[in-house]
Design a protein around this motif. Structure first.
Motif, PDB file in Angstrom:
ATOM      1  N   PRO A   9     -42.805   7.195  -3.847  1.00 56.50           N
ATOM      2  CA  PRO A   9     -41.804   8.198  -4.213  1.00 56.50           C
ATOM      3  C   PRO A   9     -41.093   8.753  -2.966  1.00 56.50           C
ATOM      4  CG  PRO A   9     -44.010   9.142  -4.317  1.00 56.50           C
ATOM      5  CD  PRO A   9     -44.186   7.722  -3.861  1.00 56.50           C
ATOM      6  N   VAL A  10     -39.981   8.150  -2.576  1.00 56.37           N
ATOM      7  CA  VAL A  10     -39.296   8.523  -1.334  1.00 56.37           C
ATOM      8  C   VAL A  10     -38.668   9.914  -1.486  1.00 56.37           C
ATOM      9  CG1 VAL A  10     -37.320   7.982   0.154  1.00 56.37           C
ATOM     10  CG2 VAL A  10     -38.827   6.140  -0.661  1.00 56.37           C
ATOM     11  N   SER A  11     -38.958  10.806  -0.524  1.00 55.33           N
ATOM     12  CA  SER A  11     -38.400  12.162  -0.610  1.00 55.33           C
ATOM     13  C   SER A  11     -37.283  12.340   0.413  1.00 55.33           C
ATOM     14  CB  SER A  11     -39.495  13.204  -0.345  1.00 55.33           C
ATOM     15  OG  SER A  11     -39.824  13.195   1.034  1.00 55.33           O
ATOM     16  N   ARG A  12     -36.450  13.304   0.143  1.00 60.78           N
ATOM     17  CA  ARG A  12     -35.365  13.651   1.073  1.00 60.78           C
ATOM     18  C   ARG A  12     -35.961  14.088   2.428  1.00 60.78           C
ATOM     19  NH1 ARG A  12     -29.764  15.566   2.048  1.00 60.78           N
ATOM     20  NH2 ARG A  12     -30.145  16.187   4.179  1.00 60.78           N
ATOM     21  N   ASP A  13     -37.092  14.831   2.355  1.00 58.49           N
ATOM     22  CA  ASP A  13     -37.718  15.318   3.585  1.00 58.49           C
ATOM     23  C   ASP A  13     -38.157  14.189   4.505  1.00 58.49           C
ATOM     24  OD1 ASP A  13     -37.410  17.845   2.829  1.00 58.49           O
ATOM     25  OD2 ASP A  13     -39.534  18.278   2.433  1.00 58.49           O
ATOM     26  N   GLU A  14     -38.693  13.134   3.905  1.00 58.69           N
ATOM     27  CA  GLU A  14     -39.169  12.086   4.830  1.00 58.69           C
ATOM     28  C   GLU A  14     -38.015  11.260   5.386  1.00 58.69           C
ATOM     29  OE1 GLU A  14     -41.122   9.552   1.213  1.00 58.69           O
ATOM     30  OE2 GLU A  14     -42.295   9.756   3.048  1.00 58.69           O
ATOM     31  N   ILE A  15     -36.904  11.228   4.675  1.00 62.19           N
ATOM     32  CA  ILE A  15     -35.699  10.596   5.258  1.00 62.19           C
ATOM     33  C   ILE A  15     -35.203  11.455   6.413  1.00 62.19           C
ATOM     34  CG2 ILE A  15     -33.275  10.004   4.816  1.00 62.19           C
ATOM     35  CD1 ILE A  15     -34.132   9.071   2.025  1.00 62.19           C
ATOM     36  N   ASP A  16     -35.140  12.772   6.202  1.00 60.03           N
ATOM     37  CA  ASP A  16     -34.724  13.691   7.285  1.00 60.03           C
ATOM     38  C   ASP A  16     -35.621  13.542   8.511  1.00 60.03           C
ATOM     39  OD1 ASP A  16     -32.643  14.947   6.046  1.00 60.03           O
ATOM     40  OD2 ASP A  16     -33.832  16.651   5.326  1.00 60.03           O
ATOM     41  N   ARG A  17     -36.938  13.556   8.248  1.00 60.98           N
ATOM     42  CA  ARG A  17     -37.895  13.516   9.355  1.00 60.98           C
ATOM     43  C   ARG A  17     -37.766  12.206  10.137  1.00 60.98           C
ATOM     44  NH1 ARG A  17     -43.511  13.714   7.000  1.00 60.98           N
ATOM     45  NH2 ARG A  17     -43.040  11.523   6.682  1.00 60.98           N
ATOM     46  N   THR A  18     -37.622  11.097   9.417  1.00 68.61           N
ATOM     47  CA  THR A  18     -37.535   9.793  10.091  1.00 68.61           C
ATOM     48  C   THR A  18     -36.249   9.705  10.917  1.00 68.61           C
ATOM     49  OG1 THR A  18     -38.700   8.897   8.176  1.00 68.61           O
ATOM     50  CG2 THR A  18     -37.746   7.304   9.705  1.00 68.61           C
ATOM     51  N   ALA A  19     -35.135  10.159  10.345  1.00 65.99           N
ATOM     52  CA  ALA A  19     -33.854  10.116  11.072  1.00 65.99           C
ATOM     53  C   ALA A  19     -33.951  10.975  12.330  1.00 65.99           C
ATOM     54  CB  ALA A  19     -32.726  10.618  10.172  1.00 65.99           C
ATOM     55  N   HIS A  20     -34.546  12.158  12.193  1.00 67.74           N
ATOM     56  CA  HIS A  20     -34.679  13.050  13.341  1.00 67.74           C
ATOM     57  C   HIS A  20     -35.572  12.414  14.406  1.00 67.74           C
ATOM     58  CE1 HIS A  20     -36.691  16.366  15.556  1.00 67.74           C
ATOM     59  NE2 HIS A  20     -35.441  16.722  15.718  1.00 67.74           N
ATOM     60  N   ASP A  21     -36.648  11.781  13.984  1.00 67.71           N
ATOM     61  CA  ASP A  21     -37.538  11.117  14.949  1.00 67.71           C
ATOM     62  C   ASP A  21     -36.803  10.012  15.707  1.00 67.71           C
ATOM     63  OD1 ASP A  21     -39.631  12.744  14.305  1.00 67.71           O
ATOM     64  OD2 ASP A  21     -40.713  11.265  13.087  1.00 67.71           O
ATOM     65  N   TYR A  22     -36.074   9.184  14.976  1.00 64.86           N
ATOM     66  CA  TYR A  22     -35.379   8.073  15.634  1.00 64.86           C
ATOM     67  C   TYR A  22     -34.304   8.553  16.610  1.00 64.86           C
ATOM     68  CZ  TYR A  22     -37.357   4.342  12.683  1.00 64.86           C
ATOM     69  OH  TYR A  22     -38.184   3.447  12.073  1.00 64.86           O
ATOM     70  N   LEU A  23     -33.597   9.618  16.239  1.00 67.01           N
ATOM     71  CA  LEU A  23     -32.423  10.008  17.031  1.00 67.01           C
ATOM     72  C   LEU A  23     -32.729  11.039  18.118  1.00 67.01           C
ATOM     73  CD1 LEU A  23     -29.630  10.003  14.263  1.00 67.01           C
ATOM     74  CD2 LEU A  23     -30.329   8.165  15.792  1.00 67.01           C
TER      75      LEU A  23
END
Ligand code: FIX
Ligand code: ZN
Length: 417
Positions: free
Chosen positions: A390-404
Motif C-alpha cells: 500500500p504505497v503512501s504519499r508520505d513514503e513517496i515524499d520521504r524517498t524523494a527527499h532522501d534522493y535529492l
C-alpha cells in the motif's frame, strides 16, 4: 496511513520530485563574493567545455585559431557550428536550450545577439536567486582549491560565502602532484619536501586541517585516474593513508573519490581535452575495508564501472555512491544507472549532482535529471504497488527527499558505529 490509488502513484511521484528542493553536492560554481570565479550568462553557457569539444570535432578552424578568439567570438563560433549549421541534439547543446527556454528567452530568431540582449538587464544577485528558484535547488557545493592563488587570496581575505554555497576542499595536486606539489605547499608556508617523509606528512595534515577549517568544508575530494591503485608504494597511497584518512576521520568528514578521469588525452583541446578509462574497483574496496570508521563517497566515470560500484556500496556501509558524473551524465545512462542503483541499493544512494560550471546550468542539469529520477521512481513504486504494497504519499515524499538531499545530509551527520 492511507494507500494511494494505483493511478495516483505516477502523477504523485512526478509532482513530488518536481517540488522537492535539491542539495547539489558537487558543482564548480562559486558564490557572488568570489567575483569573476562565478560564471554565468550566454557566452559562458555556450563556451562550456563540453560544447567546445563538440564544436572542435566539426569546426573548420584550427585548435590554435579557436583558442586565439576571445570568449564572445568563441561563443559565436560554437553557436554557428552546433546550433545553426547542425541540430542541437547532444545533451550539452540541448541543455543550453532548456536553460534559455526556462529563463524565457525567445529562440525563434536563433541569433546569439538576441540572447545577449535578453541577458543584458540581469543583475548578478537577482540572477542567482532566479536560477536557484527555477532549478529548485536550495544549496550547491562548490569545488574549492586552496592551491589556486586567485581563490586562496579570496579565502584569506575572509570571504563569507552566501549560505546557499557550501565549500569542499579539493586536493587533486596534493595526492597526485608529487614531487612538484611540495614547492607549492612550501610557498604557502607548509614545510613539505619532495621526498614525502614524516615531517612532510605532518605538514600535509596541517594543510588539510587548516583549510578544512578556513573553508568550513563539508568534505574533502579528489579525482583519480583509471590507473589509480590502492595500496601501492606511490605518494598517493601515503598521502591518503597518512594524511587524508586521519584528518577526515578526526573531523568525521567524508572523503569523496571521483574515479576514472584521464586528464589531457588531447592537450590541444585544453580543458576540454580530458577523457576516461575503466578503473579498478578492488582498490576502492581495499580503501573501504581498511578504514571502516572513515566515511567515503564515490562516483565513477566509465559506464563499465557502474555495476560493480553499486555492488561495492552494498558491501560497505561507509560508502555513499553519488551522481552520474560527466560522460555518464546523459539521459540514457542516467536512466540505466539510476534504475540499477535503485534495484541494488533501494533509497540509500545519491542519484545525481549537477557538476555545473556555469550557474545557469543548474536549471538544465536538474530539469533533465529530475525527469529521469521521477521516471525510474514511478516504475519502482508502481511495481511494489502492483505486488500488493500500500504505497503512501508520505513514503513517496520521504524517498524523494532522501534522493535529492536527505541522504547526503544524513551521511554528513552520521558517525560510523
Ligand atoms: O574533476 C571534476 O570535478 C570534473 O567534474 C570536472 O573537472 C570536469 O571538467 C567537468 O566539468 C565535468 O563535468
Ligand atoms: Zn566536477
Amino acid at each position: 496511513m492511507s494507500a494511494l490509488a494505483f493511478d495516483q502513484i505516477r502523477p504523485t511521484v512526478h509532482r513530488v520530485i518536481a517540488a522537492t528542493p535539491v542539495f547539489d553536492l558537487h558543482t564548480h560554481l562559486y558564490a557572488v563574493p568570489f567575483g569573476d570565479l562565478l560564471l554565468w550568462g550566454p557566452d559562458e553557457l555556450i563556451t562550456y567545455h563540453y560544447l567546445i569539444a563538440e564544436t572542435l570535432r566539426v569546426s573548420d578552424v584550427s585548435y590554435e585559431a579557436f583558442w586565439a578568439m576571445d570568449k564572445k567570438r568563441q561563443a559565436a563560433h560554437i553557436w554557428q557550428k552546433l546550433f545553426i549549421e547542425r541540430a542541437p541534439v547532444s545533451e550539452a547543446a540541448r541543455g543550453v536550450i532548456t536553460v534559455l527556454g526556462r529563463l524565457g528567452a525567445d529562440l525563434n530568431a536563433r541569433r546569439i545577439e538576441n540572447l545577449r540582449d535578453f541577458y543584458a538587464s540581469f543583475k548578478t544577485e537577482d540572477f542567482v536567486n532566479r536560477v536557484f528558484d527555477l532549478a529548485n535547488v536550495h544549496t550547491v557545493v562548490m569545488t574549492n582549491d586552496a592551491l589556486d592563488p586567485v581563490e586562496r587570496e579570496i579565502w584569506n581575505r575572509g570571504v563569507k560565502p552566501d549560505p546557499r554555497f557550501k565549500a569542499v576542499l579539493r586536493i587533486d595536486p596534493v595526492l597526485l602532484g608529487w614531487p612538484k606539489v611540495s614547492d607549492r605547499l612550501k610557498a604557502m608556508g607548509y614545510g613539505a619536501s619532495s621526498e614525502l617523509g614524516a615531517e612532510s606528512l605532518k605538514e600535509i595534515r596541517r594543510f588539510l586541517a587548516e583549510w578544512i577549517e578556513k573553508m568550513n568544508a563539508l568534505y574533502v575530494a579528489v579525482s583519480l585516474p583509471p590507473t589509480w591503485r590502492y595500496p601501492d608504494d606511490s605518494p598517493t597511497t601515503r598521502v591518503i593513508r597518512e594524511a587524508v584518512i586521519p584528518v577526515t576521520r578526526e573531523r568525521n568528514l567524508p572523503f569523496a573519490m571521483m574515479i576514472g578521469v584521464t586528464r589531457q588525452v588531447n592537450p590541444l583541446l585544453r580543458m576540454a581535452g580530458d577523457s576516461l578509462g575503466k578503473s579498478d574497483i578492488a582498490s576502492l574496496e581495499r580503501v573501504l575495508a581498511e578504514h571502516p570508521r572513515n566515511k567515503f563517497m564515490a562516483t565513477m566515470l566509465s559506464r563499465e564501472n557502474q555495476h560493480e560500484l553499486a555492488v561495492t556500496a552494498r558491501k560497505f556501509r561507509n560508502l555513499m555512491v553519488f551522481g552520474c558524473w560527466w560522460f555518464v551524465n546523459n539521459p540514457s545512462l542516467i536512466e540505466e544507472i539510476t534504475r540499477m542503483r535503485m534495484e541494488l541499493l533501494g533509497p540509500s544512494f545519491i542519484p545525481q549532482h549537477s557538476d555545473a560550471r556555469i550557474l545557469d546550468q543548474i536549471i538544465y542539469k536538474w530539469d533533465h535529471s529530475r525527469r529521469i529520477i521521477a521516471k525510474v521512481m514511478k516504475d519502482k513504486f508502481a511495481d511494489i504497488a502492483a505486488a500488493g504494497w500500500p504505497v503512501s504519499r508520505d513514503e513517496i515524499d520521504r524517498t524523494a527527499h532522501d534522493y535529492l538531499g536527505g541522504n547526503f545530509e544524513r551521511f554528513l551527520a552520521s558517525v560510523p558505529a
